[in-house]
Write an enzyme that holds these catalytic residues in place. Structure first.
Site, PDB file in Angstrom:
ATOM      1  N   ASP A  91       1.578  -3.339   5.641  1.00 12.32           N
ATOM      2  CA  ASP A  91       1.806  -2.079   4.930  1.00 12.32           C
ATOM      3  C   ASP A  91       1.364  -0.856   5.738  1.00 12.32           C
ATOM      4  O   ASP A  91       0.544  -0.957   6.654  1.00 12.32           O
ATOM      5  CB  ASP A  91       1.005  -2.077   3.621  1.00 12.32           C
ATOM      6  CG  ASP A  91       1.612  -2.970   2.560  1.00 12.32           C
ATOM      7  OD1 ASP A  91       2.493  -3.785   2.898  1.00 12.32           O
ATOM      8  OD2 ASP A  91       1.189  -2.852   1.395  1.00 12.32           O
ATOM      9  N   HIS A 142       7.738   1.552   0.984  1.00 10.39           N
ATOM     10  CA  HIS A 142       6.364   1.738   0.505  1.00 10.39           C
ATOM     11  C   HIS A 142       6.151   3.203   0.107  1.00 10.39           C
ATOM     12  O   HIS A 142       5.070   3.747   0.294  1.00 10.39           O
ATOM     13  CB  HIS A 142       5.389   1.304   1.598  1.00 10.39           C
ATOM     14  CG  HIS A 142       3.972   1.088   1.141  1.00 10.39           C
ATOM     15  ND1 HIS A 142       3.640   0.557  -0.087  1.00 10.39           N
ATOM     16  CD2 HIS A 142       2.773   1.334   1.762  1.00 10.39           C
ATOM     17  CE1 HIS A 142       2.323   0.487  -0.197  1.00 10.39           C
ATOM     18  NE2 HIS A 142       1.770   0.964   0.910  1.00 10.39           N
ATOM     19  N   HIS A 237      -2.281  -4.767   7.097  1.00  7.92           N
ATOM     20  CA  HIS A 237      -1.840  -3.381   7.333  1.00  7.92           C
ATOM     21  C   HIS A 237      -1.661  -3.098   8.820  1.00  7.92           C
ATOM     22  O   HIS A 237      -2.580  -3.380   9.598  1.00  7.92           O
ATOM     23  CB  HIS A 237      -2.874  -2.397   6.777  1.00  7.92           C
ATOM     24  CG  HIS A 237      -2.959  -2.393   5.280  1.00  7.92           C
ATOM     25  ND1 HIS A 237      -3.623  -3.375   4.591  1.00  7.92           N
ATOM     26  CD2 HIS A 237      -2.442  -1.544   4.359  1.00  7.92           C
ATOM     27  CE1 HIS A 237      -3.528  -3.119   3.282  1.00  7.92           C
ATOM     28  NE2 HIS A 237      -2.814  -2.022   3.115  1.00  7.92           N
TER      29      HIS A 237
HETATM   30 ZN    ZN Z   1      -0.258   1.213   1.270  1.00  8.74          ZN
END
Ligand code: ZN
Length: 277
Positions: A91, A142, A237
């Protein structure tokens, strides 16, 4: 340049059907109002019922893995599990320092992952998004700005924020995203409506390593691999990646060892799209 032919057609999506909980909440609010109109002395009961319902809605929005407010993938479908598949998701990118190194690590192992990109960052680093897509990874939505107040937006602003990211990512990746992950996983009942209009499926995760704040690679790895099995969706991430003791983004220490652990367990990392087939 935008290619409008590739844009998703929001109005072509299936009509929105609120979950029983959301539909029931609307009925409860209407009933409380009607009750107070008919018998004003009932107001403490009406207020109590509405307050309890609002608390449940809030809890449903604050718990990223809850299905109270709408469909939400926390695991891969059964067919993917039967094939021994898992999904790695990354992400908050693309990030000019971390994303290329993540791509290298994945390529070296022949692994595929899903990148939930922030629309504005994608616009700043278009070549990275193209590289992600060209390597066969998933480029998914996102949101445009990863706003801290995302969960407080109403239906129109959800449509704008997610729709704008959808446009940027579709133009760069060559195909519109099919999945959406909420910033910090937080939502409200209007998000499901917006996602249905945009033809997107909400995805959260089975396990996460907290690699945006946990500087201990060992601990991040342990959180991701504890109870690991086919059908798991793992959250890491490539953006907002915290640095470990030697200044290396923790995700870069974790990823090779996580890929080893998956191989040892006989699990195959695939994109969310591949898991659907
Ligand atoms: Zn995020």
């Amino acid at each position: 340049m935008r290619d409008n032919r590739r844009m998703p057609q929001p109005h072509a999506a299936a009509p929105w059907r609120p979950t029983r909980f959301v539909g029931g909440s609307a009925v409860l609010h209407a009933a409380a109002l009607a009750g107070v109109a008919i018998g004003p002395e009932l107001w403490p009961w009406a207020l109590g019922a509405v307050a309890a319902n609002q608390a449940a809605i809030l809890a449903g929005g604050l718990l990223p893995r809850s299905r109270l407010l709408g469909p939400n993938w926390t695991r891969l479908p059964d067919a993917a599990a039967a094939r021994g598949e898992v999904a790695l998701s990354l992400d908050d990118g693309p990030d000019p320092l971390v994303t290329p190194r993540v791509l290298e690590l994945l390529e070296r192992r022949g692994a595929h992952a899903t990148f939930f990109c922030i629309g504005e960052r994608a616009g700043r680093h278009p070549d990275l998004v193209r590289a992600i897509a060209a390597a066969g990874h998933g480029v998914e939505n996102h949101s445009l700005r990863h706003r801290h107040n995302f969960a407080l937006l109403g239906p129109r602003r959800f449509l704008r924020e997610i729709g704008a990211a959808q446009d940027v990512l579709a133009a760069l990746a060559g195909a519109p995203p099919r999945f959406f992950r909420a910033p910090a996983g937080m939502r409200n009942p209007f998000l499901d409506y917006a996602l249905t209009r945009l033809g997107l499926q909400l995805v959260s995760w089975t396990r996460r390593g907290y690699d945006t704040r946990n500087t201990d690679a060992e601990d991040v790895l342990a959180r991701l691999t504890r109870g690991l099995g086919a059908d798991n969706i793992l959250l890491l991430h490539d953006g907002h990646a915290v640095r470990g003791a030697h200044g290396t983004p923790v995700v870069l220490d974790v990823l090779p060892r996580l890929l080893d652990a998956l191989a040892t367990a006989g699990l195959r990392p695939v994109t969310l799209r591949a898991a659907l087939d």
